[in-house]
Design a protein around this motif. Structure first.
Motif, PDB file in Angstrom:
ATOM      1  N   TYR A   1       0.838  -1.201   0.000  1.00  0.00           N
ATOM      2  CA  TYR A   1       0.000   0.000   0.000  1.00  0.00           C
ATOM      3  C   TYR A   1       0.873   1.251   0.000  1.00  0.00           C
ATOM      4  O   TYR A   1       0.644   2.195  -0.765  1.00  0.00           O
TER       5      TYR A   1
ATOM      6  N   LYS B   1       2.431   1.752  -3.408  1.00  0.00           N
ATOM      7  CA  LYS B   1       1.465   2.244  -4.400  1.00  0.00           C
ATOM      8  C   LYS B   1       1.128   3.711  -4.154  1.00  0.00           C
ATOM      9  O   LYS B   1       0.918   4.493  -5.098  1.00  0.00           O
TER      10      LYS B   1
ATOM     11  N   LEU C   1       0.536  -3.417  -9.112  1.00  0.00           N
ATOM     12  CA  LEU C   1       1.196  -2.150  -8.781  1.00  0.00           C
ATOM     13  C   LEU C   1       1.382  -1.259 -10.011  1.00  0.00           C
ATOM     14  O   LEU C   1       1.524  -0.038  -9.870  1.00  0.00           O
TER      15      LEU C   1
END
Length: 295
Positions: free
Chosen positions: A193, A196, A293
């Motif tokens: 996370y 990204k 991604l």
């Protein structure tokens, strides 16, 4: 127990530094390993090499095993040249492998028939903990026997907790592995996370390691993942073994652990991709493939 001769079987990633701590503590140490070269550094330091587990056991007051899989433990103890073929009456056998609780109970029961005490004492802390002498040791067996060998555990363990009768140490280790498995999914997905979102992952970890999310996996494994370091402190192959044992034990107790089942499936994909000998932080590689991604 300071004058006891200790036989150490299994001088690999974890066992070698553990046996080294025993030598540093002044114990006389006998060693055996299926691959002799992995014990050479210990022999150079004064340990005595033996060609079989039985021969080692015959010359040791305490026998410690730190090997691979349940089948290896069974062969090491019950085999033709196994520990139980040579061990002395009155000796103590300690299996520190992560294995099946039912096997620990069977080993304890057989040991009692030949006048030997048995303790199951799996560890947590990985290669780093073994090298630093800071392992957490989860101990099952007769409490009076455990008290006698506690000075031995002090040589390489920082947290040494008696859990109960034979098999209790192994059950506790499975609790440990189940918890690590679930935690690692969170660690890996948190990193994905952050990646990204365009965060600097090292800077992000400086914050979350000091908050409620703080844990060993974040402190030790997350920085390795950020660096692309998937070298083993504990291998995927061994972790899959442990998770499989935990699922078998849960099924026997009619206990549903869906999170554990999911993590094991993800680890099987890591194995299938050829990364079984990588560290268990390689779970990140499986989740990375699912993360999209680049989209």
């Amino acid at each position: 127990m300071n004058k006891s001769i200790i036989g150490f079987i299994g001088t690999g990633l974890m066992g070698n530094p553990m046996a080294n701590h025993l030598l540093n503590a002044g114990y006389a140490v006998n060693v055996y390993n299926r691959t002799k070269c992995k014990a050479e550094s210990l022999v150079e330091k004064g340990a005595i090499w033996f060609d079989t587990p039985a021969a080692l056991a015959a010359q040791s007051d305490v026998v410690i095993t730190m090997i691979g899989f349940p089948k290896d433990v069974e062969e090491c103890y019950f085999g033709t040249d196994g520990v139980f073929q040579g061990i002395r009456t009155g000796a103590i056998a300690i299996d520190m492998t992560t294995t099946k609780p039912s096997l620990a109970i069977r080993l304890s029961q057989h040991a009692s028939t030949i006048g030997v005490d048995f303790i199951d004492a799996p560890v947590s802390g990985g290669e780093v903990g073994a090298i630093n002498g800071t392992l957490s040791i989860m101990i099952g067996g007769d409490k009076t026997v455990v008290d006698r060998v506690m000075p031995i555990f002090e040589a390489f363990g920082k947290n040494r907790v008696y859990q109960g009768a034979a098999g209790a140490g192994q059950h506790t280790k499975l609790c440990n592995q189940i918890t690590i498995a679930g935690t690692l999914i969170g660690v890996c997905e948190g990193l994905l996370y952050g990646r990204k979102a365009g965060l600097d992952l090292t800077t992000m970890l400086q914050s979350i390691t000091k908050g409620a999310a703080g844990c060993w996996s974040l402190d030790v494994l997350a920085p390795k993942i950020v660096k692309g370091d998937f070298s083993p402190g504990f291998t995927v192959d061994n972790f899959v073994k442990d998770l499989g044992i935990a699922l078998e034990e849960a099924e026997a107790m009619r206990l549903s652990l869906p999170g554990l089942a999911l993590v094991k499936q993800l680890y099987l994909s890591v194995q299938a991709s050829g990364n079984g000998s990588s560290g268990n932080q390689a779970l990140y590689l499986a989740l990375e493939k699912l993360a999209n991604l680049d989209q």
